[in-house]
Design a protein around this motif. Structure first.
Motif, PDB file in Angstrom:
ATOM      1  N   THR A  94     -43.134 -19.688  93.079  1.00 13.44           N
ATOM      2  CA  THR A  94     -43.183 -18.223  93.172  1.00 13.44           C
ATOM      3  C   THR A  94     -44.578 -17.697  93.479  1.00 13.44           C
ATOM      4  N   ILE A  95     -45.609 -18.540  93.353  1.00 12.13           N
ATOM      5  CA  ILE A  95     -46.970 -18.068  93.618  1.00 12.13           C
ATOM      6  C   ILE A  95     -47.574 -18.738  94.856  1.00 12.13           C
ATOM      7  N   ALA A  96     -46.743 -19.425  95.639  1.00 18.02           N
ATOM      8  CA  ALA A  96     -47.234 -20.133  96.821  1.00 18.02           C
ATOM      9  C   ALA A  96     -47.776 -19.167  97.861  1.00 18.02           C
ATOM     10  N   THR A  97     -48.878 -19.554  98.489  1.00 24.51           N
ATOM     11  CA  THR A  97     -49.488 -18.775  99.560  1.00 24.51           C
ATOM     12  C   THR A  97     -49.390 -19.556 100.867  1.00 24.51           C
ATOM     13  N   SER A  98     -49.885 -18.970 101.933  1.00 23.04           N
ATOM     14  CA  SER A  98     -49.888 -19.649 103.226  1.00 23.04           C
ATOM     15  C   SER A  98     -50.667 -20.965 103.141  1.00 23.04           C
ATOM     16  N   LYS A  99     -51.767 -20.961 102.396  1.00 24.93           N
ATOM     17  CA  LYS A  99     -52.559 -22.176 102.231  1.00 24.93           C
ATOM     18  C   LYS A  99     -51.731 -23.274 101.574  1.00 24.93           C
ATOM     19  N   CYS A 100     -50.938 -22.902 100.565  1.00 25.39           N
ATOM     20  CA  CYS A 100     -50.097 -23.883  99.863  1.00 25.39           C
ATOM     21  C   CYS A 100     -49.082 -24.514 100.814  1.00 25.39           C
ATOM     22  N   ARG A 101     -48.565 -23.724 101.731  1.00 24.76           N
ATOM     23  CA  ARG A 101     -47.514 -24.201 102.630  1.00 24.76           C
ATOM     24  C   ARG A 101     -48.051 -25.068 103.766  1.00 24.76           C
ATOM     25  N   HIS A 102     -49.373 -25.050 103.980  1.00 35.03           N
ATOM     26  CA  HIS A 102     -49.922 -25.795 105.105  1.00 35.03           C
ATOM     27  C   HIS A 102     -50.957 -26.862 104.723  1.00 35.03           C
ATOM     28  N   GLU A 103     -51.485 -26.792 103.502  1.00 33.87           N
ATOM     29  CA  GLU A 103     -52.486 -27.759 103.065  1.00 33.87           C
ATOM     30  C   GLU A 103     -52.014 -28.455 101.790  1.00 33.87           C
ATOM     31  N   GLN A 104     -52.344 -29.740 101.678  1.00 30.38           N
ATOM     32  CA  GLN A 104     -51.998 -30.478 100.474  1.00 30.38           C
ATOM     33  C   GLN A 104     -53.139 -30.406  99.464  1.00 30.38           C
ATOM     34  N   PRO A 105     -52.878 -29.891  98.274  1.00 23.48           N
ATOM     35  CA  PRO A 105     -53.939 -29.835  97.259  1.00 23.48           C
ATOM     36  C   PRO A 105     -54.295 -31.235  96.756  1.00 23.48           C
ATOM     37  N   THR A 106     -55.536 -31.428  96.368  1.00 27.30           N
ATOM     38  CA  THR A 106     -55.990 -32.708  95.820  1.00 27.30           C
ATOM     39  C   THR A 106     -56.045 -32.622  94.298  1.00 27.30           C
ATOM     40  N   ASN A 107     -56.167 -33.781  93.670  1.00 27.13           N
ATOM     41  CA  ASN A 107     -56.295 -33.809  92.218  1.00 27.13           C
ATOM     42  C   ASN A 107     -57.628 -33.217  91.796  1.00 27.13           C
ATOM     43  N   ARG A 108     -57.599 -32.440  90.722  1.00 29.08           N
ATOM     44  CA  ARG A 108     -58.862 -31.956  90.164  1.00 29.08           C
ATOM     45  C   ARG A 108     -58.709 -31.757  88.661  1.00 29.08           C
ATOM     46  N   ALA A 109     -59.814 -31.856  87.975  1.00 24.08           N
ATOM     47  CA  ALA A 109     -59.810 -31.721  86.522  1.00 24.08           C
ATOM     48  C   ALA A 109     -59.806 -30.239  86.137  1.00 24.08           C
ATOM     49  N   VAL A 110     -58.897 -29.879  85.251  1.00 24.47           N
ATOM     50  CA  VAL A 110     -58.799 -28.513  84.741  1.00 24.47           C
ATOM     51  C   VAL A 110     -58.444 -28.576  83.256  1.00 24.47           C
ATOM     52  N   ARG A 111     -59.288 -28.026  82.417  1.00 25.21           N
ATOM     53  CA  ARG A 111     -59.019 -27.919  80.973  1.00 25.21           C
ATOM     54  C   ARG A 111     -58.537 -29.230  80.352  1.00 25.21           C
ATOM     55  N   ASN A 112     -59.314 -30.265  80.478  1.00 22.17           N
ATOM     56  CA  ASN A 112     -59.017 -31.553  79.858  1.00 22.17           C
ATOM     57  C   ASN A 112     -57.711 -32.174  80.362  1.00 22.17           C
ATOM     58  N   GLY A 113     -57.347 -31.798  81.586  1.00 25.11           N
ATOM     59  CA  GLY A 113     -56.177 -32.375  82.218  1.00 25.11           C
ATOM     60  C   GLY A 113     -56.432 -32.548  83.698  1.00 25.11           C
ATOM     61  N   MET A 114     -55.418 -33.011  84.429  1.00 30.83           N
ATOM     62  CA  MET A 114     -55.515 -33.165  85.869  1.00 30.83           C
ATOM     63  C   MET A 114     -54.381 -32.393  86.509  1.00 30.83           C
ATOM     64  N   VAL A 115     -54.669 -31.749  87.628  1.00 34.25           N
ATOM     65  CA  VAL A 115     -53.636 -30.957  88.284  1.00 34.25           C
ATOM     66  C   VAL A 115     -53.817 -31.008  89.792  1.00 34.25           C
ATOM     67  N   ARG A 116     -52.711 -30.891  90.515  1.00 32.57           N
ATOM     68  CA  ARG A 116     -52.724 -30.853  91.973  1.00 32.57           C
ATOM     69  C   ARG A 116     -52.168 -29.475  92.386  1.00 32.57           C
ATOM     70  N   CYS A 117     -53.034 -28.470  92.315  1.00 35.01           N
ATOM     71  CA  CYS A 117     -52.624 -27.094  92.636  1.00 35.01           C
ATOM     72  C   CYS A 117     -53.850 -26.264  92.951  1.00 35.01           C
ATOM     73  N   PHE A 118     -53.769 -25.445  94.013  1.00 29.54           N
ATOM     74  CA  PHE A 118     -54.896 -24.590  94.389  1.00 29.54           C
ATOM     75  C   PHE A 118     -55.152 -23.484  93.378  1.00 29.54           C
ATOM     76  N   HIS A 119     -54.101 -23.059  92.658  1.00 28.34           N
ATOM     77  CA  HIS A 119     -54.199 -21.859  91.818  1.00 28.34           C
ATOM     78  C   HIS A 119     -54.424 -22.138  90.349  1.00 28.34           C
ATOM     79  N   ALA A 120     -54.401 -23.415  89.934  1.00 36.88           N
ATOM     80  CA  ALA A 120     -54.527 -23.741  88.515  1.00 36.88           C
ATOM     81  C   ALA A 120     -55.919 -23.372  87.991  1.00 36.88           C
ATOM     82  N   THR A 121     -55.942 -22.796  86.802  1.00 34.16           N
ATOM     83  CA  THR A 121     -57.209 -22.415  86.164  1.00 34.16           C
ATOM     84  C   THR A 121     -57.240 -22.888  84.721  1.00 34.16           C
TER      85      THR A 121
END
Length: 307
Positions: free
Chosen positions: A280-307
């Motif tokens: 429900t929060i996908a943007t044009s960037k989400c639909r065309h680029e693959q997010p990479t793994n990144r560390a967020v709040r003592n976890g790992m996530v593959r999402c452009f919007h995670a905070t």
């Protein structure tokens, strides 16, 4: 040091169309997960998300037509085919999803005893049979003489007596009554507390949360999030990925909110974020680029919007 570390694992299978054209179906892509000694990492996700394939890749029992890339290490050393053969059934033990992994021509007691590392095999086998409520006569029976629940308990017993340093439990509890499920989970926790690394593959998030240290969420063949088990609480506010939150809120004991759409087939993966078509929060960037793994709040996530 991690007992097992998987980085950017990708698995595809060669298939032929009706016109004999060869195509590759990418079933796992850029998957990442690691397990420390004494830790239980539970892998959750829908059917077809790649959970069991990860187990088979680690053990080196994928079909011959599988193409594998990426890095898998055990105690810091690469998991080559030769090393997998040496470790399999000894330092690395599988509690498989299917009871057909039992040898149909060997009595159950002997199968379980073969996994033990020392002369106390018979003693350990008898004790674990008592623990899992398997009658004494079970050791003299063949797999076809067991009920489904008894066969699953026998598989779990095989891993317990092995004292392996890595135990991969692939859906170890279906077909068991609630008391035996609790016992099985408790025993996996005990094995981890004694130093084993446990990879628990399951559809049952609630069961996993009782014993797991971390939860790895798989979607369409990749890891979208790895989070501490304590983050699965409330309405999922502590989770990082939209799919993890949606999966948590879809459980009957939570809000029972269905996730619209369906997980894509390996032959129809979207070009960008694999969850974008349902997000429900996908943007044009989400639909065309693959997010990479990144560390967020003592976890790992593959999402452009995670905070």
């Amino acid at each position: 040091m991690a007992i097992v570390e998987v980085e950017n694992l990708s698995i595809s299978f060669k298939r032929y169309t009706s016109r004999f054209k060869q195509v590759n179906h990418q079933v796992i892509s850029n998957l990442n997960v690691s397990i420390e000694a004494g830790e239980i990492v539970a892998v959750v996700g829908a059917s077809g998300s790649g959970k069991s394939l990860l187990a088979h890749a680690l053990l080196g029992i994928l079909p011959i037509h599988a193409n594998v890339s990426g890095t898998m290490t055990y105690k810091g050393e690469p998991l080559t085919a030769k090393r997998q053969g040496m470790l399999r059934g000894k330092e690395m033990s599988l509690v498989p999803q299917s009871v057909h992994f039992l040898d149909p021509l060997m009595k159950i007691g002997k199968q379980v005893r073969q996994s033990a590392k020392h002369h106390k095999a018979a003693f350990l086998q008898k004790k674990v049979f008592e623990r899992y409520r398997l009658p004494v006569k079970t050791e003299k029976l063949y797999p076809f003489q067991l009920s489904g629940g008894m066969a699953r308990r026998a598989l779990l017993a095989t891993a317990v007596v092995s004292e392996a340093e890595l135990i991969i439990a692939d859906e170890p509890t279906p077909g068991l009554d609630s008391a035996v499920i609790e016992e099985a989970l408790t025993n996996l926790r005990e094995l981890a507390d004694n130093g084993s690394a446990i990879l628990l593959i399951t559809h049952d998030i609630e069961a996993a949360l009782k014993i797991a240290d971390k939860i790895a969420v798989f979607y369409a063949g990749t890891t979208v999030e790895v989070a501490p088990a304590v983050d699965f609480t409330g309405k999922g506010e502590m989770l990082r990925h939209p799919y993890s939150k949606a999966l948590w809120r879809a459980l009957p004991q939570n809000e029972f909110i269905p996730i619209p759409g369906a997980q894509p087939h390996p032959s129809e993966l979207p070009p960008g974020c694999l969850f974008a078509p349902r997000c429900t929060i996908a943007t044009s960037k989400c639909r065309h680029e693959q997010p990479t793994n990144r560390a967020v709040r003592n976890g790992m996530v593959r999402c452009f919007h995670a905070t």
